[in-house]
Scaffold this motif. Structure first.
Motif, mmCIF file in Angstrom:
data_model
loop_
_atom_site.group_PDB
_atom_site.id
_atom_site.type_symbol
_atom_site.label_atom_id
_atom_site.label_comp_id
_atom_site.label_asym_id
_atom_site.label_seq_id
_atom_site.Cartn_x
_atom_site.Cartn_y
_atom_site.Cartn_z
ATOM 1 N N LEU A 79 0.823 -1.222 0.000
ATOM 2 C CA LEU A 79 0.000 0.000 0.000
ATOM 3 C C LEU A 79 0.852 1.265 0.000
ATOM 4 N N GLU A 80 2.110 1.141 0.397
ATOM 5 C CA GLU A 80 3.063 2.263 0.425
ATOM 6 C C GLU A 80 2.540 3.431 1.259
ATOM 7 N N VAL A 81 2.129 3.124 2.497
ATOM 8 C CA VAL A 81 1.701 4.193 3.405
ATOM 9 C C VAL A 81 2.870 5.154 3.633
ATOM 10 N N GLU A 82 2.529 6.377 3.973
ATOM 11 C CA GLU A 82 3.563 7.394 4.174
ATOM 12 C C GLU A 82 3.857 7.640 5.651
ATOM 13 N N ASN A 83 2.978 7.151 6.523
ATOM 14 C CA ASN A 83 3.152 7.379 7.963
ATOM 15 C C ASN A 83 2.764 6.128 8.743
ATOM 16 N N ILE A 84 3.558 5.839 9.775
ATOM 17 C CA ILE A 84 3.189 4.810 10.737
ATOM 18 C C ILE A 84 3.000 5.502 12.083
ATOM 19 N N LEU A 85 1.821 5.339 12.662
ATOM 20 C CA LEU A 85 1.497 5.974 13.946
ATOM 21 C C LEU A 85 1.195 4.885 14.974
ATOM 22 N N VAL A 86 2.023 4.825 16.019
ATOM 23 C CA VAL A 86 1.811 3.879 17.117
ATOM 24 C C VAL A 86 1.128 4.625 18.255
ATOM 25 N N ILE A 87 -0.071 4.177 18.630
ATOM 26 C CA ILE A 87 -0.862 4.878 19.649
ATOM 27 C C ILE A 87 -0.963 4.043 20.919
ATOM 28 N N GLY A 88 -0.441 4.592 22.030
ATOM 29 C CA GLY A 88 -0.634 3.995 23.345
ATOM 30 C C GLY A 88 -1.730 4.759 24.078
ATOM 31 N N HIS A 89 -2.053 4.308 25.276
ATOM 32 C CA HIS A 89 -3.141 4.990 25.995
ATOM 33 C C HIS A 89 -3.049 4.777 27.497
ATOM 34 N N SER A 90 -3.809 5.559 28.228
ATOM 35 C CA SER A 90 -3.837 5.489 29.684
ATOM 36 C C SER A 90 -4.527 4.210 30.156
ATOM 37 N N ARG A 91 -4.161 3.779 31.370
ATOM 38 C CA ARG A 91 -4.778 2.620 32.023
ATOM 39 C C ARG A 91 -4.833 1.404 31.114
ATOM 40 N N CYS A 92 -3.727 1.108 30.470
ATOM 41 C CA CYS A 92 -3.652 -0.012 29.545
ATOM 42 C C CYS A 92 -3.520 -1.329 30.317
ATOM 43 N N GLY A 93 -4.476 -2.220 30.134
ATOM 44 C CA GLY A 93 -4.457 -3.501 30.822
ATOM 45 C C GLY A 93 -3.278 -4.363 30.412
ATOM 46 N N GLY A 94 -2.861 -4.271 29.130
ATOM 47 C CA GLY A 94 -1.717 -5.042 28.662
ATOM 48 C C GLY A 94 -0.433 -4.620 29.339
ATOM 49 N N ILE A 95 -0.252 -3.320 29.507
ATOM 50 C CA ILE A 95 0.941 -2.810 30.185
ATOM 51 C C ILE A 95 0.902 -3.179 31.669
ATOM 52 N N GLN A 96 -0.269 -3.126 32.281
ATOM 53 C CA GLN A 96 -0.398 -3.539 33.680
ATOM 54 C C GLN A 96 -0.013 -5.006 33.840
ATOM 55 N N ALA A 97 -0.424 -5.847 32.884
ATOM 56 C CA ALA A 97 -0.051 -7.269 32.929
ATOM 57 C C ALA A 97 1.458 -7.427 32.792
ATOM 58 N N LEU A 98 2.064 -6.639 31.900
ATOM 59 C CA LEU A 98 3.512 -6.682 31.701
ATOM 60 C C LEU A 98 4.244 -6.277 32.974
ATOM 61 N N GLY A 109 4.675 8.678 17.188
ATOM 62 C CA GLY A 109 4.103 8.099 18.391
ATOM 63 C C GLY A 109 2.937 8.945 18.859
ATOM 64 N N GLY A 110 1.968 8.317 19.501
ATOM 65 C CA GLY A 110 0.821 9.037 20.037
ATOM 66 C C GLY A 110 0.385 8.419 21.353
ATOM 67 N N TYR A 111 -0.083 9.251 22.266
ATOM 68 C CA TYR A 111 -0.541 8.751 23.572
ATOM 69 C C TYR A 111 -1.884 9.395 23.890
ATOM 70 N N TYR A 112 -2.905 8.545 24.003
ATOM 71 C CA TYR A 112 -4.261 9.021 24.276
ATOM 72 C C TYR A 112 -4.587 8.821 25.751
ATOM 73 N N ASP A 113 -4.787 9.918 26.458
ATOM 74 C CA ASP A 113 -5.189 9.871 27.868
ATOM 75 C C ASP A 113 -6.703 10.054 27.911
ATOM 76 N N PHE A 114 -7.439 8.943 28.063
ATOM 77 C CA PHE A 114 -8.897 9.063 28.046
ATOM 78 C C PHE A 114 -9.468 9.491 29.391
ATOM 79 N N PHE A 122 -4.388 14.211 23.838
ATOM 80 C CA PHE A 122 -3.636 13.365 22.913
ATOM 81 C C PHE A 122 -2.266 13.995 22.707
ATOM 82 N N GLU A 123 -1.230 13.218 23.013
ATOM 83 C CA GLU A 123 0.147 13.683 22.835
ATOM 84 C C GLU A 123 0.731 13.022 21.601
ATOM 85 N N LYS A 124 1.376 13.805 20.757
ATOM 86 C CA LYS A 124 1.911 13.283 19.494
ATOM 87 C C LYS A 124 3.358 13.717 19.325
#
Length: 321
Positions: free
Chosen positions: A194-213, A287-292, A297-299
């Protein structure tokens, strides 16, 4: 006073009539008449339209489950039988009916949303959607968490055709050297085909996966699919423990949520075909961080031309929305 109620597929039973309960039913009752609701229903089948009959039947199905359950118990007692297995079977039947109604309501809402989309967006932009039917050319690959509270399209307003989206637990990017995963397949397809021009990785607050880690001891439990996956973020956990071990666990998790994003961005540069495109300037990493909790949103953007600062990468254009 006694009210005779008819429930489809079940015998007629008698229960005390209380005026306060009348609001639950759309049934008119004439005390001077001895006509049962069974015969009343037959008359309605003759004299009312088909729509009215269907409405009557739906009314019967909407009798509260608890009310029907008590009625079944009264019927069992009147027949000289103890509730026992009969009661359990009846209860299961009533609960299945109620669950079916709730399930139908959920999909009815979904249907209405789809029809609204079709009318207000699809039909009004018919040419655009016809082009999308032939091919897609998204500008973004978005890697976000599978958390139901973090929907990139809802938060950032992506429209159909604008973002190729991958969602997994804790928005992690595995290393290039690791085995095959859905995320790696999506990376290869979106970047090379598809030759995308941007890759955006979005994390977020109170992430259960990170808590498990962060809660894992050592390498975790190899019998757990979750632990087998989130161990991908082991380096981010180690970095967090090194600088934030004195903080409360919640704050450690928040630190790791952001650190993990940068480690994923660093791992992206380990894919030869991604690193090559970034170096040539045809692909950018963000990178992006969504604090719900606070709805912010931090970018930021990876700066490959500067000295490495965080997690093996340098960043630029950091902003908070």
């Amino acid at each position: 006073m006694l009210l005779r109620c008819f429930v489809p597929c079940y015998p007629i039973f008698e229960i005390p009539y209380f005026p306060l309960m009348a609001s639950h039913f759309s049934i008119s009752y004439d005390p001077s008449s001895s006509t049962s609701l069974l015969s009343l229903h037959s008359q309605q089948s003759i004299f009312r339209s088909k729509d009215k009959v269907n409405e009557f039947e739906r009314t019967q199905l909407k009798i509260p489950a608890l009310f029907r359950r008590k009625a079944a118990n009264l019927q069992a007692m009147a027949s000289g039988k103890t509730p026992g297995l009969t009661q359990e079977a009846n209860n299961s039947t009533y609960e299945a009916i109620v669950d079916g109604e709730n399930n139908a309501d959920v999909f009815d809402e979904m249907k209405q949303r789809f029809l609204a989309f079709k009318k207000l967006k699809y039909m009004d932009n018919l040419e655009h959607f016809k082009k999308l039917a032939d091919a897609q050319a998204p500008k973004f690959l978005v890697i976000a968490c599978a958390d139901s509270r973090v929907c990139p399209s809802a938060i950032l307003g992506f429209q159909p055709g604008e973002a190729f989206t991958v969602r997994n637990i804790a928005n992690l990017v595995p290393s290039y050297e690791s085995g095959p995963t859905e995320t790696k397949a999506a990376l290869q397809f979106s970047v090379n085909t598809l030759e995308v021009e941007n890759i955006l990785v979005i994390g977020h607050s109170r992430c259960g996966g990170i808590q498990a880690l962060m809660s894992m001891e050592g390498e975790g439990d190899s019998r757990s699919f979750i632990h087998d996956w989130v161990i991908v973020g082991k380096k981010a956990k180690e970095s967090t423990k090194a600088v934030a071990s004195n903080l409360h666990f919640d704050h450690q998790c928040q630190h790791c949520e952001k650190t993990s994003i940068n480690h994923s961005l660093e791992r992206l540069l380990g894919y030869p075909w991604i690193e090559e495109k970034v170096r040539k300037g045809s692909l950018s990493l963000h990178g992006g961080y969504y604090d719900f909790v606070n709805c912010t949103f931090e970018k930021w953007t990876v700066d490959c031309g500067s000295k490495k600062e965080v997690s093996g990468i340098a960043v630029k254009n950091r902003s908070i929305w």
